[in-house]
Scaffold this active site. Structure first.
Site, PDB file in Angstrom:
ATOM      1  N   CYS A   2       0.851  -1.189   0.000  1.00 39.00           N
ATOM      2  CA  CYS A   2       0.000   0.000   0.000  1.00 39.00           C
ATOM      3  C   CYS A   2       0.887   1.240   0.000  1.00 39.00           C
ATOM      4  O   CYS A   2       2.025   1.195   0.451  1.00 39.00           O
ATOM      5  CB  CYS A   2      -0.937   0.095   1.188  1.00 39.00           C
ATOM      6  N   ARG A  27       3.589  -0.128  -4.972  1.00 41.62           N
ATOM      7  CA  ARG A  27       3.431  -0.670  -3.627  1.00 41.62           C
ATOM      8  C   ARG A  27       2.111  -1.428  -3.468  1.00 41.62           C
ATOM      9  O   ARG A  27       1.898  -2.117  -2.479  1.00 41.62           O
ATOM     10  CB  ARG A  27       3.433   0.455  -2.590  1.00 41.62           C
ATOM     11  N   TRP A  79      -3.143  -2.445  -1.414  1.00 40.07           N
ATOM     12  CA  TRP A  79      -2.919  -3.875  -1.639  1.00 40.07           C
ATOM     13  C   TRP A  79      -3.740  -4.557  -0.555  1.00 40.07           C
ATOM     14  O   TRP A  79      -3.434  -4.471   0.633  1.00 40.07           O
ATOM     15  CB  TRP A  79      -1.438  -4.214  -1.494  1.00 40.07           C
ATOM     16  N   ASN A 105      -1.603   2.118   6.291  1.00 39.91           N
ATOM     17  CA  ASN A 105      -0.868   0.922   5.857  1.00 39.91           C
ATOM     18  C   ASN A 105      -0.623   0.072   7.096  1.00 39.91           C
ATOM     19  O   ASN A 105      -0.398   0.625   8.179  1.00 39.91           O
ATOM     20  CB  ASN A 105       0.506   1.292   5.281  1.00 39.91           C
ATOM     21  N   GLY A 106      -0.602  -1.238   6.919  1.00 40.06           N
ATOM     22  CA  GLY A 106      -0.330  -2.113   8.067  1.00 40.06           C
ATOM     23  C   GLY A 106      -1.553  -2.934   8.420  1.00 40.06           C
ATOM     24  O   GLY A 106      -2.514  -3.009   7.640  1.00 40.06           O
ATOM     25  N   GLU A 486      16.345 -18.336  -8.542  1.00 41.19           N
ATOM     26  CA  GLU A 486      15.988 -16.962  -8.880  1.00 41.19           C
ATOM     27  C   GLU A 486      15.357 -16.893 -10.284  1.00 41.19           C
ATOM     28  O   GLU A 486      14.402 -16.147 -10.512  1.00 41.19           O
ATOM     29  CB  GLU A 486      17.243 -16.070  -8.788  1.00 41.19           C
ATOM     30  N   LYS A 490      11.640 -15.455 -11.011  1.00 36.06           N
ATOM     31  CA  LYS A 490      11.395 -14.354 -11.952  1.00 36.06           C
ATOM     32  C   LYS A 490      10.328 -14.752 -12.964  1.00 36.06           C
ATOM     33  O   LYS A 490       9.398 -14.013 -13.227  1.00 36.06           O
ATOM     34  CB  LYS A 490      12.708 -14.037 -12.667  1.00 36.06           C
ATOM     35  N   GLU A 493       6.695 -15.072 -11.358  1.00 41.94           N
ATOM     36  CA  GLU A 493       5.990 -13.885 -10.877  1.00 41.94           C
ATOM     37  C   GLU A 493       5.567 -12.943 -11.997  1.00 41.94           C
ATOM     38  O   GLU A 493       4.556 -12.274 -11.883  1.00 41.94           O
ATOM     39  CB  GLU A 493       6.765 -13.146  -9.781  1.00 41.94           C
ATOM     40  N   HIS A 509      14.806 -37.184  -7.397  1.00 44.02           N
ATOM     41  CA  HIS A 509      14.159 -37.527  -6.122  1.00 44.02           C
ATOM     42  C   HIS A 509      12.685 -37.157  -6.120  1.00 44.02           C
ATOM     43  O   HIS A 509      12.096 -36.976  -5.058  1.00 44.02           O
ATOM     44  CB  HIS A 509      14.906 -36.849  -4.964  1.00 44.02           C
ATOM     45  N   LYS A 608       5.389  -4.415  -4.116  1.00 43.08           N
ATOM     46  CA  LYS A 608       6.848  -4.322  -4.109  1.00 43.08           C
ATOM     47  C   LYS A 608       7.451  -4.695  -2.771  1.00 43.08           C
ATOM     48  O   LYS A 608       8.472  -5.355  -2.708  1.00 43.08           O
ATOM     49  CB  LYS A 608       7.274  -2.901  -4.503  1.00 43.08           C
TER      50      LYS A 608
HETATM   51  O1  M6R Z   1      12.629  -5.811  -0.194  1.00 44.23           O
HETATM   52  P1  M6R Z   1      13.072  -7.219   0.036  1.00 44.23           P
HETATM   53  O2  M6R Z   1      14.347  -7.531  -0.670  1.00 44.23           O
HETATM   54  O3  M6R Z   1      13.157  -7.579   1.490  1.00 44.23           O
HETATM   55  O4  M6R Z   1      11.944  -8.104  -0.599  1.00 44.23           O
HETATM   56  C1  M6R Z   1      11.961  -9.494  -0.505  1.00 44.23           C
HETATM   57  C2  M6R Z   1      10.982 -10.128  -1.449  1.00 44.23           C
HETATM   58  O5  M6R Z   1       9.682  -9.730  -1.145  1.00 44.23           O
HETATM   59  C3  M6R Z   1      11.278  -9.782  -2.911  1.00 44.23           C
HETATM   60  O6  M6R Z   1      12.575 -10.115  -3.265  1.00 44.23           O
HETATM   61  C4  M6R Z   1      10.295 -10.520  -3.847  1.00 44.23           C
HETATM   62  O7  M6R Z   1      10.540 -11.891  -3.786  1.00 44.23           O
HETATM   63  C5  M6R Z   1      10.403 -10.004  -5.279  1.00 44.23           C
HETATM   64  N1  M6R Z   1       9.096  -9.804  -5.826  1.00 44.23           N
HETATM   65  C6  M6R Z   1      11.117 -10.931  -6.192  1.00 44.23           C
HETATM   66  O8  M6R Z   1      11.224 -10.433  -7.472  1.00 44.23           O
END
Ligand code: M6R
Length: 613
Positions: A2, A27, A79, A105-106, A486, A490, A493, A509, A608
């Site tokens: 948010c 956000r 969000w 927010n929160g 990773e 990527k 998402e 396995h 984010k």
């Molecule tokens: O801000 P941070 O690095 O702590 O965030 C961690 C994860 O939320 C962040 O890396 C998330 O997995 C991304 N969307 C990946 O692309």
């Protein structure tokens, strides 16, 4: 999660709030709203969906004097946590007759009890949100003093909040507060702009004050008074935001993600600039203020993080054990505090976070501090909560990362983790000569990345062959295992293809049961230890009709023959080859998602930074 933006001053508030919302949309983006106030009128406008929908709604009301002339307002992009993304649940929320208007927010954990009490007192609820509870609670204490009402309400709240609110009878006065959810106040000439993150204020001012937990600020024009929940006056130092407004623009790229991928050579140069001493064969990390004795006595490195930061942490673990000979582990930050971890004064807990606001990582930091461990942060956002609470660490200097999919943060994290490993290694068992070579290997990373970026068109063509799939495996071993993780993160998402990363040896396995023609495999085959074994896994995949994309070292004919498609990356030792290999997969995922028509910078259900558990 948010976004909050609020303004009070001498200019028309609406354009400033809308511009701020657009900056904060990364956000959270399921609904947005705005409230404006003046001596004669207070109104709330809300729309489901993106900020563009709110702008459209407001465009239909061009003759409104309030919209044109109000110099005080609050705004929010949401969000969803409590209640689905509807117009009713969008913020701002207001008490009867817009007496109090608030954005939040929160998460308010005791909202059910408070709601029941407020209902019994006659308050009617129009939304399913926890925030509406807070606005009615403030209203219930309001007696012409908004500050007093907010402080009394916040004392009853369990949970986290970043809030901005005003009372209709006191136009021009904003009350903002924080506990667990960031609030920054940008200071101007007889004006102030408040936001949940600095990207919403850099167009107006670089002078910012960050609230601490349990701070409440009264903001009116350029006057800011900060108090704590127990009503003591406090001073918080202003700091200068060190990135320019341009850094948060798309700069001609179709998406922030692509821009951020292409920024990586420069971002990594910034991350390592001044931090490598080749002659000494060492890293100079002045923010990591371990005394020489502490360095020598260091018993263990424990890396904590989430998502992409967790994947980067794996590289740090491997490099620290490999080169420094110090036992290292990587822990999901979300588990750390719940499993009574064993850490002590000779263990360094390194919290990795791009945003510096991830709730689970922050909680891990606090737990490690409770247990007396040495704690440091590896953070991108200057002044963020993890950076401030750890008090020591290494900033990434990657510049703002706006796209939800993390790219340049990962490669800067890996580069910094290699410097951390070098520093530890030199204090332990690495020779001067090896230290010099290691330093040079790190310095070569930006150029390796440039060579991958030059293949963008080629990678886009490879991506065309993968658009049709709905699932994929990524496999790698050693330093390339985190790259597989990773790469899969990527792809899933941003393209919504179900992708899983595995250690290549794990295939047999269980996962191999899923291999068939419709399950492509991306194999990390860079030349180095482990390549032959992964090649063996590739043959096993081919034998089960899977299409294989290999990330291979330039000129590796054997690997080319083994796979159906390949992307060549420059030759490098595996601990640094992690970076170009990941960049190749970032571009691959980007193009697959683009060809599938996905909303790349704002994938569904994501935000984010994850500031709630
Ligand atoms: O801000 P941070 O690095 O702590 O965030 C961690 C994860 O939320 C962040 O890396 C998330 O997995 C991304 N969307 C990946 O692309």
């Amino acid at each position: 999660m948010c976004g909050i933006v609020a303004y009070t001053g001498k200019q028309a508030a609406l354009p400033i709030l809308i511009n701020g919302l657009k900056r904060l949309e990364y956000r959270g983006y399921d609904s947005a709203g705005i409230a404006l106030t003046s001596e004669s009128e207070t109104k709330v406008y809300k729309a489901k969906g993106k900020v563009a929908n709110l702008v459209e709604l407001l465009a239909g009301q061009e003759d409104s004097l309030l919209l044109k002339e109000s110099t005080c307002g609050i705004a929010h992009t949401r969000w969803a946590t409590h209640g689905s993304p509807t117009q009713e649940n969008a913020h701002p929320h207001a008490s009867p007759e817009n007496q109090i208007v608030l954005v939040h927010n929160g998460i308010i954990e005791n909202h059910n009890q408070l709601r029941a009490k407020l209902k019994a007192d006659g308050y009617e609820f129009l939304s399913e949100t926890d925030t509406e509870v807070l606005v009615h609670l403030v209203d219930s204490f309001y007696d012409d003093d908004i500050y007093d009402a907010v402080i009394r309400a916040l004392k009853q709240i369990e949970g986290t909040y970043g809030i901005a609110c005003f009372a209709k009878n006191q136009p021009g006065k904003l009350i903002v507060a924080r506990r667990g959810s960031p609030i920054v106040i940008g200071m101007g000439d007889q004006e102030a702009i408040v936001a949940s993150d600095a990207s919403a204020i850099i167009n107006y001012t670089r002078q910012a004050v960050y609230l601490d937990d349990n701070d409440i600020a009264i903001v009116q024009g350029g006057d800011i008074e900060i108090r704590t929940l127990d009503d003591s006056l406090v001073t918080r130092q202003a700091s200068e935001i060190d990135w320019s407004p341009d850094a948060a623009e798309k700069g001609g790229y179709e998406h922030y993600m692509l821009k951020e991928i292409f920024e990586q050579p420069e971002a990594i140069r910034n991350a390592i600039r001044g931090r490598i001493d080749v002659n000494a064969g060492n890293a100079v990390l002045s923010g990591l203020s371990l005394a020489p004795r502490e360095l020598v006595d260091l018993q263990r490195l424990v890396v904590v993080g989430c998502g992409t930061s967790l994947n980067a942490g794996l590289v740090g673990q491997f490099a620290t054990e490999d080169f420094a000979g110090i036992p290292a582990s990587v822990e999901q930050a979300a588990e750390f505090r719940y499993r009574n971890p064993i850490v002590g004064s000779r263990d360094l807990v390194l919290a990795i976070s791009q945003s510096g606001e991830t709730a689970d990582t922050l909680a891990a930091v606090r737990e490690a501090q409770q247990k007396g461990a040495l704690v440091a942060g590896l953070v991108n956002v200057v002044g963020s909560t993890i950076a401030r609470e750890t008090g020591q660490g290494v900033y990434l200097h990657a510049g703002p990362e706006i796209s939800v999919a993390s790219t340049k943060a990962f490669t800067c994290q890996v580069s910094v983790l290699l410097m951390v490993a070098l520093k530890f290694a030199r204090a332990h068992r690495m020779s001067h000569e090896r230290g010099k070579r290691f330093a040079e290997e790190i310095l070569a990373i930006p150029e390796l990345v440039e060579r991958v970026l030059a293949k963008n068109d080629e990678i886009a063509r490879v991506a065309e062959s993968f658009v049709k799939y709905e699932k994929a495996f990524f496999i790698g071993r050693g330093y390339l295992y985190p790259v597989a993780m990773e790469g899969a993160l990527k792809l899933k998402e941003i393209s919504y293809i179900h992708a899983e990363g595995y250690h290549a040896a794990e295939l047999k396995h269980g996962p191999i049961a899923l291999l068939e023609e419709s399950m492509p495999v991306v194999a990390l085959l860079n030349d180095g230890p482990g390549k032959d074994k992964t090649l063996g896994n590739v043959y096993e995949c081919k034998a089960r009709n899977a299409t294989v994309l290999g990330i291979i070292t330039e000129g590796d004919e054997e690997a080319k023959q083994a796979v159906d498609h390949y992307i060549e990356v420059p030759d490098a030792p595996l601990h640094t080859a992690v970076v170009p290999a990941t960049v190749a997969l970032q571009l691959f995922s980007y193009h697959v998602a683009r060809l599938r028509g996905c909303p790349i910078d704002q994938p569904r259900n994501l935000a984010k930074s994850v500031t709630v558990e």
